[in-house]
Structures are given as C-alpha cells and as structure tokens.
Design a protein around this motif. Structure first.
Motif, PDB file in Angstrom:
ATOM      1  N   UNK A 195       0.808  -1.216   0.000  1.00 53.30           N
ATOM      2  CA  UNK A 195       0.000   0.000   0.000  1.00 53.30           C
ATOM      3  C   UNK A 195       0.844   1.270   0.000  1.00 53.30           C
ATOM      4  N   UNK A 196       2.153   1.138   0.267  1.00 52.23           N
ATOM      5  CA  UNK A 196       3.004   2.316   0.214  1.00 52.23           C
ATOM      6  C   UNK A 196       4.462   1.888   0.106  1.00 52.23           C
ATOM      7  N   UNK A 197       5.211   2.581  -0.767  1.00 51.86           N
ATOM      8  CA  UNK A 197       6.664   2.473  -0.848  1.00 51.86           C
ATOM      9  C   UNK A 197       7.157   3.615  -1.709  1.00 51.86           C
ATOM     10  N   UNK A 198       8.443   3.902  -1.676  1.00 56.09           N
ATOM     11  CA  UNK A 198       9.005   4.957  -2.509  1.00 56.09           C
ATOM     12  C   UNK A 198       8.889   4.559  -3.975  1.00 56.09           C
ATOM     13  N   UNK A 199       8.423   5.486  -4.784  1.00 59.93           N
ATOM     14  CA  UNK A 199       8.277   5.202  -6.202  1.00 59.93           C
ATOM     15  C   UNK A 199       7.084   4.330  -6.532  1.00 59.93           C
ATOM     16  N   UNK A 200       6.198   4.170  -5.561  1.00 60.61           N
ATOM     17  CA  UNK A 200       5.042   3.295  -5.723  1.00 60.61           C
ATOM     18  C   UNK A 200       3.941   3.998  -6.518  1.00 60.61           C
ATOM     19  N   UNK A 201       3.356   3.310  -7.478  1.00 64.68           N
ATOM     20  CA  UNK A 201       2.365   3.929  -8.359  1.00 64.68           C
ATOM     21  C   UNK A 201       0.947   3.439  -8.091  1.00 64.68           C
ATOM     22  N   UNK A 202       0.773   2.174  -7.804  1.00 60.56           N
ATOM     23  CA  UNK A 202      -0.574   1.673  -7.546  1.00 60.56           C
ATOM     24  C   UNK A 202      -0.481   0.443  -6.645  1.00 60.56           C
ATOM     25  N   UNK A 203      -1.595   0.159  -5.956  1.00 56.87           N
ATOM     26  CA  UNK A 203      -1.569  -0.969  -5.041  1.00 56.87           C
ATOM     27  C   UNK A 203      -1.439  -2.267  -5.838  1.00 56.87           C
ATOM     28  N   UNK A 204      -0.779  -3.231  -5.245  1.00 60.71           N
ATOM     29  CA  UNK A 204      -0.579  -4.501  -5.913  1.00 60.71           C
ATOM     30  C   UNK A 204      -0.495  -5.623  -4.874  1.00 60.71           C
ATOM     31  N   UNK A 205      -0.865  -6.819  -5.283  1.00 62.16           N
ATOM     32  CA  UNK A 205      -0.790  -7.949  -4.378  1.00 62.16           C
ATOM     33  C   UNK A 205       0.647  -8.461  -4.334  1.00 62.16           C
ATOM     34  N   UNK A 206       1.073  -8.879  -3.161  1.00 64.38           N
ATOM     35  CA  UNK A 206       2.428  -9.394  -2.956  1.00 64.38           C
ATOM     36  C   UNK A 206       2.330 -10.885  -2.687  1.00 64.38           C
ATOM     37  N   UNK A 207       3.136 -11.673  -3.385  1.00 65.37           N
ATOM     38  CA  UNK A 207       3.047 -13.126  -3.264  1.00 65.37           C
ATOM     39  C   UNK A 207       4.265 -13.740  -2.567  1.00 65.37           C
ATOM     40  N   UNK A 208       5.256 -12.940  -2.258  1.00 68.33           N
ATOM     41  CA  UNK A 208       6.454 -13.473  -1.617  1.00 68.33           C
ATOM     42  C   UNK A 208       7.111 -12.388  -0.772  1.00 68.33           C
ATOM     43  N   UNK A 209       7.711 -12.804   0.349  1.00 68.32           N
ATOM     44  CA  UNK A 209       8.476 -11.900   1.205  1.00 68.32           C
ATOM     45  C   UNK A 209       9.974 -12.007   0.942  1.00 68.32           C
ATOM     46  N   UNK A 210      10.361 -12.866   0.000  1.00 70.33           N
ATOM     47  CA  UNK A 210      11.772 -13.018  -0.332  1.00 70.33           C
ATOM     48  C   UNK A 210      12.586 -13.524   0.842  1.00 70.33           C
ATOM     49  N   UNK A 211      13.647 -12.808   1.190  1.00 67.73           N
ATOM     50  CA  UNK A 211      14.536 -13.213   2.285  1.00 67.73           C
ATOM     51  C   UNK A 211      14.107 -12.645   3.631  1.00 67.73           C
ATOM     52  N   UNK A 212      12.882 -12.172   3.720  1.00 66.24           N
ATOM     53  CA  UNK A 212      12.386 -11.616   4.977  1.00 66.24           C
ATOM     54  C   UNK A 212      11.358 -12.544   5.612  1.00 66.24           C
ATOM     55  N   UNK A 213      11.212 -12.404   6.915  1.00 71.20           N
ATOM     56  CA  UNK A 213      10.163 -13.113   7.659  1.00 71.20           C
ATOM     57  C   UNK A 213       9.327 -12.071   8.382  1.00 71.20           C
ATOM     58  N   UNK A 214       8.020 -12.261   8.401  1.00 68.21           N
ATOM     59  CA  UNK A 214       7.116 -11.309   9.023  1.00 68.21           C
ATOM     60  C   UNK A 214       6.780 -11.741  10.445  1.00 68.21           C
ATOM     61  N   UNK A 215       6.915 -10.798  11.379  1.00 70.98           N
ATOM     62  CA  UNK A 215       6.478 -11.005  12.759  1.00 70.98           C
ATOM     63  C   UNK A 215       5.173 -10.223  12.910  1.00 70.98           C
ATOM     64  N   UNK A 216       4.065 -10.900  12.662  1.00 71.59           N
ATOM     65  CA  UNK A 216       2.773 -10.224  12.575  1.00 71.59           C
ATOM     66  C   UNK A 216       2.398  -9.541  13.878  1.00 71.59           C
ATOM     67  N   UNK A 217       2.734 -10.133  15.015  1.00 73.86           N
ATOM     68  CA  UNK A 217       2.396  -9.535  16.305  1.00 73.86           C
ATOM     69  C   UNK A 217       3.080  -8.181  16.501  1.00 73.86           C
ATOM     70  N   UNK A 218       4.241  -7.992  15.864  1.00 74.07           N
ATOM     71  CA  UNK A 218       5.009  -6.765  16.027  1.00 74.07           C
ATOM     72  C   UNK A 218       4.801  -5.783  14.880  1.00 74.07           C
ATOM     73  N   UNK A 219       4.228  -6.253  13.769  1.00 73.55           N
ATOM     74  CA  UNK A 219       3.985  -5.375  12.634  1.00 73.55           C
ATOM     75  C   UNK A 219       5.223  -5.042  11.832  1.00 73.55           C
TER      76      UNK A 219
END
Length: 372
Positions: free
Chosen positions: A283-307
C-alpha cells in the motif's frame, strides 16, 4: 627420570587461564558476541565483569524471535519464554511484582513490555531487569476508555520512549519522554491499525487511507503522501462465523518491511481446513504507483504480532518468506505460515501442566533490535 611437578602448578595454570579469559581484547570479544544467539549472549556476558562491560557495546546479528507466555492467574508474576532454537526448553523470568501479575500486556518492543493495569493506566517494564517507567495516567485524562492498536519504542541506553494508542475511532494520542499528559494527533480518527518503526508512526484507517507521522522532532509531523499511494478501503474486521464453510476475514493489519514498504495483511480463516492463510497488498513504498498484491516476502520473515519484517536465514532458526504469528483466541498456540508451501504449521505444543497461561506473543529480545 620424571620431572617432579610443583604442587601449586595446576592452581597457577588455572589462575593464569582465568586472567587471560578476562583480559581478551575487546575486538576479539566483539567478534564472538555478535555471532551469538540471544540466549548464548546472556550466558556469555555473565562470565566476568570485563565480558559484561564489553557486551554493552555489542549487538548480536542474530534475529530470532521468541515467544512470550503470560500467566493466567493473578498471583503468578513471572512469564515463560520459548526459544525456537531450543525446542524442548522453556525459560522462566524473574518475579516482576504483584501489579505485573494483575496487568495485561498490550505490546512488546525488544525486552520491554507495555502493560495496562486494572485502573486502565499504562506503564513500561523490562522483562529481564524489572526496570519500570510510568506513563501519564489515562483514566484521569480520558476516563475509562478502551485502548486500541497500542505501539511503542524505547532506547535501551537513554530510556527515551514514545507510546501511542487509539481512543476507539476518535483519535490517536501519544506520549514522549518527559510528557505529563497524552497529546492528540490531528486528523487521526478511525484508526484500524498502527506500527511504529524508525521514528515514524504508520497509521491505517477504516477508510483505506495510510498516513505517516514523523516523530524525530519535538512535535510529530505528517509526511505528505501523494494520492496515488492511497488504496481502496481496508477490509473491515467482522466476527468469524464458524457455522459457515467459506473463508472468513479474521483480521486486517499493516506491516512495515525492512526496506520501509507498508503492507496490508489480510488474515483469512478457512473453516473446512481449520487453518489460516494470508493475502498481502503493498500500500506504500518509494516510487510506488498503484496498489498490488504481494506473493512473496523473499529473504524476509514477518512477525505479525510486532507489525514488522526481519531479514531471515533458514540456518539461523527463522525461515525466510514466512509469517510468524500467535492465535490470540487460543492460549497455547503459536504458528508459522510459509508462502512457499502455502501451509500453516503449529510450531510447538507447550506443556502447561505446571502453570496456567492466558496468552502468547512473539517478541524480539532487545539485542536483536536496531537502536537508532
């Protein structure tokens, strides 16, 4: 003919060895400390006073999230800690006092917890040292009000801190180091979720707008986001109807990635498989033009409790392209979701025979956090 040893030879050797360990150069100790996990780091800094002193200047590179388990009864003032690297071991914290036992944890940041007591007032406490910071009273300023989407940040060395939370759908308030009351943030009504990272407060509303407030100065300033960065309304949370057999929205959150991208995370419960799945939207990033669905986090892991997301390495115990989360409706369950397999798994079955636990949260021990 055997040479006769001095009877004090072994004692002298032990003394010299002890001295040499304590006199290791700082640069060498730093190379050791920065490669240790949080648990081993805590053990290493307890070797001697010089090691403890050197450890204060080191930050281990390990980014392993732990699970914090809270007691259910109001007489137990200790918590249980689970380290995914040590699957069969639980740690118990020190006694944190009677008020801690009667309070609830709202959020974690490193080894610090944001707590709410029975009078609805807030305080911050260090999980390992017991150090406490009182915050401006909530009840005397707002009365009995529901605290929603709380976030906070604290500097380990200076103890400078920022705490923010939403007053239902009315507005967002904050308090910084030295404040005696809570301050309102203009144009912050209808809060759905918030994340605080790198001195910025990321705010999402039910209308779909994403706002960013810069807290690096004396007064938070809103960062102007072009209209093209605003996406359609976020999914409004509705109660799960377990009588139906189609997917139901369980929660909608925002998450800030390592690179500063803001993701909308929709958590979906599927009744027939009795499992969760996730849909991500940028929903937001530098140089971002329109919303898009993301299908991979690559080399990152998400800690949902921490955001947030962290860089992950499968060899270090945290899996890349994954989401780690806890089930707030079930006290004994923490989970891992893989985007590669599209499957969810329960990470550990806790033995709660010795103590009744009320809730669980993922958290990053302080030595894994970046201090700005």
């Amino acid at each position: 003919m055997k040479k006769k040893l001095n009877p004090n030879y072994h004692k002298r050797l032990r003394g010299e060895a002890s001295k040499s360990w304590s006199d290791l150069p700082f640069d060498l100790l730093n190379l050791v400390f920065e490669r240790l996990s949080f648990a081993d780091f805590q053990r290493a800094k307890s070797v001697c006073s010089s090691w403890r002193s050197s450890s204060r200047q080191c930050v281990p590179k390990n980014h392993i999230p732990w699970v914090l388990r809270f007691p259910q009864n109001n007489e137990n003032s200790s918590c249980m800690l689970f380290n995914p690297e040590e699957k069969d071991k639980l740690y118990k914290t020190q006694d944190l006092g009677l008020e801690f036992a009667k309070s609830s944890c709202m959020k974690t940041y490193g080894s610090w917890l944001l707590m709410q007591n029975l009078q609805s007032n807030l305080f911050i406490v260090n999980l390992f040292t017991g150090e406490r910071i009182n915050l401006p009273p909530v009840e005397s300023q707002f009365g009995m009000t529901k605290i929603q989407s709380p976030v906070f940040w604290i500097d380990e060395k200076t103890k400078d801190h920022v705490v923010s939370w939403a007053r239902s759908k009315k507005c967002v308030v904050y308090s910084k180091t030295g404040d005696n009351s809570w301050n309102k943030i203009p144009k912050s009504s209808g809060c759905l979720d918030m994340v605080y990272k790198d001195h910025k407060l990321y705010f999402s509303s039910y209308s779909g707008k994403v706002k960013i407030f810069d807290f690096s100065g004396e007064i938070p300033q809103q960062i102007v986001i072009e209209e093209k960065h605003i996406v359609p309304p976020l999914v409004i949370l509705k109660p799960i109807d377990y009588s139906v057999h189609w997917p139901s929205i369980d929660a909608t959150n925002i998450v800030v990635t390592v690179t500063g991208d803001v993701l909308k995370v929709v958590k979906v419960w599927t009744y027939w498989s009795r499992s969760w799945s996730f849909r991500l939207y940028k929903v937001y990033s530098l140089g971002f033009k329109q919303h898009e669905q993301v299908y991979s986090l690559g080399d990152e892991a998400m800690l949902l409790d921490l955001g947030i997301t962290v860089l992950a390495n499968d060899n270090d115990g945290i899996r890349r392209n994954s989401i780690y989360f806890s089930d707030c409706k079930n006290t004994n369950k923490v989970f891992h979701f893989s985007f590669e397999t599209r499957k969810m798994e329960r990470l550990h079955k806790f033995d709660c025979s010795s103590v009744q636990l009320s809730s669980s949260q993922w958290f990053l021990p302080s030595n894994s956090l970046r201090h700005d």
